[in-house]
Scaffold this motif. Structure first.
Motif, short mmCIF file in Angstrom:
data_model
loop_
_atom_site.label_atom_id
_atom_site.label_comp_id
_atom_site.label_asym_id
_atom_site.label_seq_id
_atom_site.Cartn_x
_atom_site.Cartn_y
_atom_site.Cartn_z
N GLU A 187 -4.18 8.61 -0.46
CA GLU A 187 -4.72 8.13 0.68
C GLU A 187 -3.30 7.47 1.46
O GLU A 187 -2.78 6.58 0.75
N VAL A 188 -3.03 7.85 2.80
CA VAL A 188 -1.98 7.28 3.47
C VAL A 188 -2.57 6.19 4.37
O VAL A 188 -3.59 6.40 5.24
N SER A 237 0.72 -1.30 0.05
CA SER A 237 -0.05 -0.07 0.05
C SER A 237 0.89 1.26 0.07
O SER A 237 0.46 2.24 -0.69
N MET A 238 2.17 1.15 0.72
CA MET A 238 3.03 2.38 0.62
C MET A 238 3.86 2.48 -0.59
O MET A 238 3.56 3.57 -1.00
N LYS A 239 3.91 1.58 -1.12
CA LYS A 239 4.44 1.41 -2.69
C LYS A 239 3.61 2.03 -3.56
O LYS A 239 4.18 2.86 -4.22
N ALA A 240 2.36 1.58 -3.52
CA ALA A 240 1.45 2.22 -4.54
C ALA A 240 1.33 3.78 -4.19
O ALA A 240 1.17 4.76 -5.24
N ARG A 245 -2.58 -1.34 9.12
CA ARG A 245 -2.78 -1.86 7.72
C ARG A 245 -1.51 -2.24 6.82
O ARG A 245 -1.59 -2.40 5.85
N ARG A 246 -0.25 -1.58 7.59
CA ARG A 246 1.08 -2.05 6.75
C ARG A 246 1.77 -2.61 7.68
O ARG A 246 2.91 -1.88 7.93
#
Ligand SMILES: Nc1ncnc2c1ncn2[C@@H]1O[C@H](COP(=O)(O)OP(=O)(O)OP(=O)(O)O)[C@@H](O)[C@H]1O
Ligand SMILES: [Mg+2]
Length: 458
Positions: A310-311, A149-152, A316-317
């Motif tokens: 959206e961070v 999700s952070m990569k995206a 969730r990570r």
């Protein structure tokens, strides 16, 4: 030699108007009435910039954009889109468009966008060699995160940073919104101009207005001299509007105008001032809910969320927790001059299990505190805050056979011992400043003083 601009639109009326208008600004204008013709034209000879409609009968603007970018990624493309299709604007930016403009076109904004795109392309050409030498590209080294999700989010960030688009950053408190805003600015062509940060929730409405727009001498009691506002200070750079959802309806109307027209008026002033700022806004609320509840203007929301980042919350990570923890550990070890090797497996386990309602900031604080408190080579669960340690599974403290390391955990020690540690840690973190330490602990300076006396620390 005049620069060539290719205007692409399937509406003959628009095409004629734009040809005349853009031509009057000194550019050589060519036209194409669909995407395929535009792509074909690009392959025939040099074009300096393309101004293109998104919705066209035959080949869509997006498809044409992709084809042109694949052929020559250096040509800046400005997309024109209807207000109702902002999602296609986002798609266009993702596909490499330089900027987008909403129809009906604001001709001043168009002229500005073209000028900027040309300047940007020039700068890019100049920098290309240098960059290749340095191996530099997009810099977000200080943003830690390798979870999907952070990569995206980081991919999206790299794509939108160089564009002019307004960005809305949404995420819970402590997720890194400000860090991301900074990264956008410093990866944009505006990096050498100011980044100005305003927290919209921190001041009252009247103050916020003069803070943002400035005021003239005598505009209100106490305005004994004129002052420029944050918009003016950010001219040529980026204005970061933090906690945008907390603004009043009046303020929202004023912001809408400023963002739409790129024009402001100082409080008590008559003159209209033109400002060239890129806006980044942040919120920790669900904006669609704020809009639905009538607390936030829908038109302003659409102006702001052309691109939304959206961070994700830290829970969730969890993949990112060890990375972040290690990053903070290294930083605070240096700061506190401690030789720390890492985390004990039990401590890391606790960090992974915790819910982190305060997100990355909470983790950062927990690691800082642990580094201050630790004595051995590794951070153990003993140095983690009570709330984190309490989440630990395992034998209940009341059980006589409880493992020794659990029995010694913070949840099982006298409150006074824990309080003492917390107070000493706060004091160390505040570099011995008692008022600051008391503030951090949420107690009065007098209480802190009494406690320190009680502990024999003074
Ligand atoms: N991905 C990350 N990598 C490294 N540090 C991070 C990351 N995310 C956040 N931080 C750090 O965590 C702290 C909080 O981040 P920041 O102030 O940007 O959060 P925020 O979302 O603006 O919070 P708030 O809503 O409370 O204002 C900062 O010290 C920041 O440097
Ligand atoms: Mg913030």
């Amino acid at each position: 030699m005049r620069e060539t601009i290719l205007v692409v639109d399937d509406d003959p009326g628009h095409l004629t108007t734009l040809k005349t208008l853009v031509g009057s600004w000194g550019y050589q204008v060519e036209t194409a009435d669909d995407g395929a013709a535009a792509a074909a034209r690009v392959k025939q000879g040099p074009v300096d910039l393309i101004l293109m409609d998104v919705r066209m009968a035959r080949m869509s603007g997006i498809d044409a954009l992709k084809e042109i970018k694949a052929y020559n990624p250096a040509i800046p493309i400005i997309i024109m889109t209807a207000y109702s299709s902002v999602s296609s604007a986002v798609e266009a930016l993702k596909a490499g468009a330089y900027d987008y403009l909403i129809k009906p076109l604001d001709f001043d904004a168009l002229q500005l966008s073209i000028a900027r795109a040309r300047e940007h392309a020039g700068l890019k050409a100049e920098n290309r060699q240098l960059k290749a030498k340095l191996g530099a590209g997009f810099h977000a080294d200080n943003i830690i995160g390798r979870s999907p999700s952070m990569k995206a989010m980081l991919d999206m960030l790299a794509m939108i940073a160089p564009a002019e688009a307004t960005v809305l950053i949404a995420g819970e408190s402590g997720t890194g919104k400000e860090l991301i805003a900074r990264s956008i600015h410093f990866n944009s062509p505006r990096r050498d101009n100011p980044l100005v940060v305003v927290n919209c929730a921190a001041i009252t409405e009247t103050l916020l207005e003069s803070e943002l727009f400035g005021h003239e001498k005598g505009a209100f009691t106490g305005a004994d001299r004129a002052r420029e506002g944050r918009f003016e200070q950010a001219d040529g750079g980026t204005l970061f509007l933090d906690e945008i959802s907390e603004t009043s309806p009046t303020m929202q109307a004023k912001l809408l105008r400023a963002i739409q027209e790129r024009e402001i008026q100082r409080v008590g002033g008559q003159q209209t001032l033109h400002v060239d700022v890129r806006i980044i806004a942040a919120t920790n609320r669900d904006m669609t809910k704020e809009v639905a509840a009538g607390r936030f203007r829908e038109d302003l929301y659409y102006r702001l969320n052309v691109v939304t980042l959206e961070v994700p919350p830290l829970r969730r990570r969890t993949d990112d927790i060890p990375l972040l923890a290690q990053h903070f550990l290294e930083r605070f070890a240096v700061k506190n001059r401690k030789a720390v090797k890492g985390f004990s497996p039990q401590a890391m386990d606790l960090l992974l299990k915790h819910e982190w309602p305060g997100n990355v900031r909470e983790l950062e604080n927990a690691v800082e505190r642990a580094v201050i408190l630790m004595t051995g080579d590794y951070i153990t669960e003993k140095q983690l805050p009570i709330a984190i340690a309490a989440a630990q599974d395992g034998p209940s403290p009341a059980q006589p056979g409880a493992a020794t390391d659990t029995a010694a955990g913070p949840g099982n020690r006298p409150l006074e011992t824990i309080a003492r540690e917390a107070i000493l840690a706060a004091l160390a973190a505040a570099d011995g400043n008692k008022s600051e330490a008391a503030r951090r602990l949420g107690i009065t300076r007098k209480t802190l003083h009494n406690k320190l006396k009680q502990y024999g620390e003074m």
